[in-house]
Design an enzyme around this catalytic site. Sequence first.
Site, short mmCIF file in Angstrom:
data_model
loop_
_atom_site.label_atom_id
_atom_site.label_comp_id
_atom_site.label_asym_id
_atom_site.label_seq_id
_atom_site.Cartn_x
_atom_site.Cartn_y
_atom_site.Cartn_z
N GLU A 42 1.86 -2.49 8.66
CA GLU A 42 2.77 -2.75 9.76
C GLU A 42 2.32 -4.07 10.39
O GLU A 42 1.14 -4.22 10.74
CB GLU A 42 2.70 -1.62 10.80
CG GLU A 42 3.67 -1.85 11.93
CD GLU A 42 3.70 -0.73 12.97
OE1 GLU A 42 3.02 0.30 12.77
OE2 GLU A 42 4.40 -0.90 13.97
N ARG A 266 -9.53 7.90 4.88
CA ARG A 266 -9.58 6.54 5.40
C ARG A 266 -11.03 6.10 5.53
O ARG A 266 -11.95 6.91 5.62
CB ARG A 266 -8.82 6.41 6.71
CG ARG A 266 -9.43 7.14 7.89
CD ARG A 266 -8.47 7.18 9.08
NE ARG A 266 -8.22 5.88 9.65
CZ ARG A 266 -7.00 5.32 9.71
NH1 ARG A 266 -5.96 5.93 9.24
NH2 ARG A 266 -6.84 4.14 10.27
N LYS A 276 -6.10 -0.62 15.58
CA LYS A 276 -5.55 -1.92 15.94
C LYS A 276 -5.38 -2.05 17.44
O LYS A 276 -5.54 -3.13 17.99
CB LYS A 276 -4.20 -2.13 15.24
CG LYS A 276 -4.36 -2.58 13.79
CD LYS A 276 -3.04 -2.99 13.20
CE LYS A 276 -2.61 -2.02 12.14
NZ LYS A 276 -1.33 -2.34 11.53
P1 ATP Z 1 -2.72 1.57 13.36
O1 ATP Z 1 -4.15 1.19 13.67
O2 ATP Z 1 -1.73 0.77 14.13
O3 ATP Z 1 -2.47 3.05 13.30
P2 ATP Z 1 -2.77 1.54 10.52
O4 ATP Z 1 -4.24 1.49 10.45
O5 ATP Z 1 -2.04 2.75 10.10
O6 ATP Z 1 -2.34 1.09 11.94
P3 ATP Z 1 -1.02 0.02 8.81
O7 ATP Z 1 -0.67 -1.41 8.94
O8 ATP Z 1 0.04 1.02 8.98
O9 ATP Z 1 -2.20 0.26 9.82
O10 ATP Z 1 -1.80 0.26 7.47
C1 ATP Z 1 -1.43 -0.26 6.23
C2 ATP Z 1 -2.05 0.56 5.16
O11 ATP Z 1 -3.47 0.53 5.26
C3 ATP Z 1 -1.63 2.02 5.24
O12 ATP Z 1 -1.34 2.47 3.95
C4 ATP Z 1 -2.84 2.69 5.80
O13 ATP Z 1 -2.93 4.02 5.35
C5 ATP Z 1 -3.99 1.84 5.26
N1 ATP Z 1 -5.14 1.93 6.14
C6 ATP Z 1 -5.18 1.66 7.45
N2 ATP Z 1 -6.40 1.89 7.96
C7 ATP Z 1 -7.17 2.32 6.93
C8 ATP Z 1 -8.53 2.73 6.80
N3 ATP Z 1 -9.37 2.75 7.85
N4 ATP Z 1 -8.97 3.11 5.58
C9 ATP Z 1 -8.15 3.07 4.53
N5 ATP Z 1 -6.86 2.72 4.57
C10 ATP Z 1 -6.36 2.33 5.76
MG MG Z 2 0.25 2.87 10.22
#
Ligand code: ATP
Ligand code: MG
Length: 562
Positions: A42, A266, A276
């Site tokens: 996003e 994650r 974020k």
């Molecule tokens: P927010 O912090 O706003 O919730 P998010 O971490 O979900 O955002 P996105 O931009 O939606 O951020 O993530 C893009 C991709 O990265 C998604 O597929 C998400 O699952 C993956 N992702 C985000 N954070 C992690 C993490 N800590 N470990 C592994 N994958 C991640």
């Molecule tokens: Mg997200």
Amino acid sequence: MNDKKIERPTTEEKSLNFLQQIIKEDLENGRHNAILTRFPPEPNGYLHIGHAKSICLNFGLAQQFGGKTNLRFDDTNPVKEDTEYVESIKEDIQWLGFQWVSEHYASDYFEQLYDWAVVLIRKGLAYVDDQTQEKIRKNRGTVTQPGVDSPYRNRSVEENLDLFQRMRAGEFEEGAKVLRAKIDMAHPNMMLRDPIMYRIIHAHHHRTGDQWCIYPMYDYAHGQSDSLEQITHSICTLEFDIHRPLYDWFIENLEIFPSHQYEFARLNLTYTVMSKRKLLELVKEGFVSGWDDPRMPTICGLRRRGYTPRSIRTFCERVGVAKRDNTIDVGLLEYCIREDLNTTAPRVFAVLDPLKIIITNYPEGKTEEIETENNPENEASGKRKIPFCRELYIERNDFEIVPPKNYFRLAPEKEVRLKGAYIIKCDDYATDDNGNVTEVYCTYYPETKSGMPDANRKVKGTLHWVSNHNPLDIEVRLYDRLFLNEDPAAEENYIEALNPDSLKTLTHCKAEPSLAQAKAGDTFQFQRLGYFCVDADSAPEKLIFNRIVPLKDTWGKVNREG
Ligand code: ATP
Ligand code: MG
């Protein structure tokens, strides 16, 4: 984490992880001829090390199995998203070493998503609800209690079609209506209790402008976007496992390409925060200098700090793919950059806290050149010459007037070797009115240089040094962990867990003249001190170095003892 405890992957770790197994089987049994994955950020912030894990996984799986990967911006919330983020995300993915086959935006699918919502309305599987979002949340029930049907749940197809069209046309205020899927208000999985598909937001979108005032929710947009692109394996983090039945429900009822969702744990890292929202707050409140502050867990922060793409990829591989949430010691990340730079970074001499040494029996005005290896771990890196003369600098803490027991550095009457050069002996020293040492007087033994008869004479201590012949005045920024606690996000107020000493700026450091040519991003090992990287703020007349990591991990030790 102690470096010694981190071991190379064992054969077991090298065997296939659960995602590799699934893909291998899907290809073998002909369920798919080729695989297509996607990375779906996003654009509401900069990427961090957790995203790097997801990037390495999605692109890595495709590479391994001869497939491809799309980049898709999940831009369904106009309020938080921006093109600035889109650009930074692309830059970071490419810097990590990956290239997508095509670039997509969920917003490109808004028309198709709208048409599909109409299909669901016609099938009696979606309805317009006038309840407030708060009321809807309340009426969803709890895990043990079924939800309450909305009074609008049984609107006719015609009425729903009319209202939905008028929602799109902008006739209603934000919050006045939503479109919901009509599934089951008593379903044990709360996600299936008539989830919201669309809400009204009167806001400018960074790509579609003012064309839309209804925006799809994640659950409705994500799976349908996967399906439109014919993504075979849609990989996301564990918290989405309860969303999977809904993901499947939309695809089944729309009778579209059957993408499948798979979840993995994650990545969490000690001594930092990764949400974020929190990272944005650190930037906005000025606790760090920006998204690319070298203390940030963002990809641009790590890059500026001096991390290499390879070290981050290696880290992500060693972390592995788990099905249960866990937290990885940041020491593993530090280990990976040390290991990478050990073979690639030239060794150079720099002194952070200079103390002047005068070699009284070395001729005044004489300078000689000492030849030294650029990197003993890498013969191909060659040799260079550094000047040696009567005056030079050592670290202030490499000299003690009254040395403690087992102190093998310089002290009155003691001998040490100046690395790559001569053995010297301390004869005397001078102090200022406060008793601080200002200069140290030594004699040197001319026969103790490499290639001379006494070259192999053993002394216990070896010190790094910089001679006073054209030394460079440099600034060094010593970075430490941003937080004092392993899990700051668990604190009531994570801001209070910030490490007040996470940045120390040293402005009077000395470095050997060969560094004059160093450019932003270049990495070096400062002998005995650690790995350093030329910072982007650097200018030719004033070089600035970031400490990436010390040579050894002393953090745990210092903080336990201290
Ligand atoms: P927010 O912090 O706003 O919730 P998010 O971490 O979900 O955002 P996105 O931009 O939606 O951020 O993530 C893009 C991709 O990265 C998604 O597929 C998400 O699952 C993956 N992702 C985000 N954070 C992690 C993490 N800590 N470990 C592994 N994958 C991640
Ligand atoms: Mg997200």
